[in-house]
Design a protein around this motif. Sequence first.
Motif, mmCIF file in Angstrom:
data_model
loop_
_atom_site.group_PDB
_atom_site.id
_atom_site.type_symbol
_atom_site.label_atom_id
_atom_site.label_comp_id
_atom_site.label_asym_id
_atom_site.label_seq_id
_atom_site.Cartn_x
_atom_site.Cartn_y
_atom_site.Cartn_z
ATOM 1 N N SER A 1 10.941 -4.801 -10.130
ATOM 2 C CA SER A 1 10.321 -3.754 -10.943
ATOM 3 C C SER A 1 9.648 -2.683 -10.091
ATOM 4 O O SER A 1 8.976 -1.791 -10.616
ATOM 5 C CB SER A 1 9.271 -4.382 -11.875
ATOM 6 O OG SER A 1 8.265 -5.057 -11.120
ATOM 7 N N GLU A 2 9.826 -2.768 -8.772
ATOM 8 C CA GLU A 2 9.239 -1.765 -7.889
ATOM 9 C C GLU A 2 9.935 -0.419 -8.090
ATOM 10 O O GLU A 2 11.110 -0.361 -8.459
ATOM 11 C CB GLU A 2 9.378 -2.200 -6.428
ATOM 12 C CG GLU A 2 8.593 -3.445 -6.066
ATOM 13 C CD GLU A 2 7.094 -3.226 -6.178
ATOM 14 O OE1 GLU A 2 6.632 -2.137 -5.765
ATOM 15 O OE2 GLU A 2 6.394 -4.113 -6.678
ATOM 16 N N PRO A 3 9.217 0.691 -7.849
ATOM 17 C CA PRO A 3 9.855 2.007 -7.988
ATOM 18 C C PRO A 3 11.063 2.127 -7.061
ATOM 19 O O PRO A 3 11.050 1.602 -5.944
ATOM 20 C CB PRO A 3 8.739 2.980 -7.582
ATOM 21 C CG PRO A 3 7.463 2.224 -7.832
ATOM 22 C CD PRO A 3 7.785 0.794 -7.514
ATOM 23 N N ALA A 4 12.100 2.786 -7.522
ATOM 24 C CA ALA A 4 13.281 3.002 -6.698
ATOM 25 C C ALA A 4 12.925 3.899 -5.513
ATOM 26 O O ALA A 4 12.082 4.790 -5.627
ATOM 27 C CB ALA A 4 14.394 3.636 -7.524
ATOM 28 N N THR A 5 13.567 3.636 -4.390
ATOM 29 C CA THR A 5 13.326 4.418 -3.186
ATOM 30 C C THR A 5 14.560 5.256 -2.889
ATOM 31 O O THR A 5 15.678 4.739 -2.824
ATOM 32 C CB THR A 5 13.037 3.495 -1.985
ATOM 33 O OG1 THR A 5 11.921 2.657 -2.298
ATOM 34 C CG2 THR A 5 12.729 4.308 -0.744
ATOM 35 N N MET A 6 14.366 6.555 -2.714
ATOM 36 C CA MET A 6 15.453 7.439 -2.370
ATOM 37 C C MET A 6 15.454 7.651 -0.854
ATOM 38 O O MET A 6 14.457 8.125 -0.306
ATOM 39 C CB MET A 6 15.287 8.788 -3.070
ATOM 40 C CG MET A 6 14.856 8.688 -4.527
ATOM 41 S SD MET A 6 16.047 7.815 -5.562
ATOM 42 C CE MET A 6 15.083 7.580 -7.062
ATOM 43 N N VAL A 7 16.535 7.292 -0.191
ATOM 44 C CA VAL A 7 16.555 7.384 1.268
ATOM 45 C C VAL A 7 17.799 8.116 1.757
ATOM 46 O O VAL A 7 18.830 8.155 1.080
ATOM 47 C CB VAL A 7 16.491 5.984 1.916
ATOM 48 C CG1 VAL A 7 15.183 5.300 1.606
ATOM 49 C CG2 VAL A 7 17.653 5.117 1.454
ATOM 50 N N VAL A 8 17.678 8.683 2.950
ATOM 51 C CA VAL A 8 18.758 9.452 3.566
ATOM 52 C C VAL A 8 19.167 8.743 4.852
ATOM 53 O O VAL A 8 18.324 8.245 5.598
ATOM 54 C CB VAL A 8 18.294 10.894 3.871
ATOM 55 C CG1 VAL A 8 19.403 11.682 4.558
ATOM 56 C CG2 VAL A 8 17.860 11.585 2.585
ATOM 57 N N GLY A 9 20.457 8.691 5.131
ATOM 58 C CA GLY A 9 20.958 8.046 6.327
ATOM 59 C C GLY A 9 20.700 8.872 7.580
ATOM 60 O O GLY A 9 20.666 10.111 7.526
ATOM 61 N N LYS A 10 20.535 8.193 8.719
ATOM 62 C CA LYS A 10 20.274 8.894 9.977
ATOM 63 C C LYS A 10 21.400 9.853 10.340
ATOM 64 O O LYS A 10 21.159 10.940 10.878
ATOM 65 C CB LYS A 10 20.098 7.875 11.108
ATOM 66 C CG LYS A 10 19.875 8.504 12.495
ATOM 67 C CD LYS A 10 19.624 7.448 13.547
ATOM 68 C CE LYS A 10 20.868 6.633 13.855
ATOM 69 N NZ LYS A 10 21.881 7.428 14.628
#
Length: 253
Positions: free
Chosen positions: A77-86
């Motif tokens: 139920s944690e907030p979704a994390t938006m991430v970008v690849g190196k």
Amino acid sequence: MEMQNRLAPQKTQKEQAVKYEANGMEITLTPQIVRNYLVSGNKEAVTMQELAMFINLYKFSKLNPWAKEAYCIKYGSEPATMVVGKEAFQKRAEANPAFDGSEAGIIVMNEETREIIYRIGTVKLPGETIIGGYAEVWRKDRSHSTRIEVSFDEYAGRKKDGSLNGQWSKKPATMIRKVALVQALRETFPSAFGGMYTAEEQGEIEPEYTTVPEAPHEIIEEPKETTKLESLESEKTENADSVQDVAAALFGK
């Protein structure tokens, strides 16, 4: 007659799609495409608000999801994390005409002499402890470089018992070097990387895909028949205000 009207079949609207161009390729995304193909972890728990944020990350940053340039991570139920690849950071920096090279490595301490050593790359020798990472980026239009040093303890991902988790336990030197490099690139080119962060910077683990997710052939679902009664039952489980907010965020309506 009233019952017949309530059960009369009605067509639902097509799922709206967001279209944009990334690296010369036209990208089309819908919330359902993102949920099905581009979420790592518990995809069923991702909310419409999080899907809207994710699509906007791609659209306004001109990222290509099918090249693994960015993705969404959702656990419990944690907030979704938006991430970008190196790699997305590096490709965008190299495409900038002002880019003039970079250097990155690790910071280690000799356990016997307590000497601190800066070493290019990720080679850690026996008897050394990794204490951080560093990176330096040069621009042709500046007289000085941008240099970043980061602490290993500040960014290393850990389990509840304090031990290193995932890739941080397998490749600690690679991970901390990556954190330092993307931070140096972001400070050197703030207009290109503003609001873009990697998984390692946010305490997450970058998903390991054996193959790149294939873009779906059918990107917009065909409308399906439903009844007004079914629509009313469905509306009971949704927050109308939330849906309107997501539509406004995605489509400016």
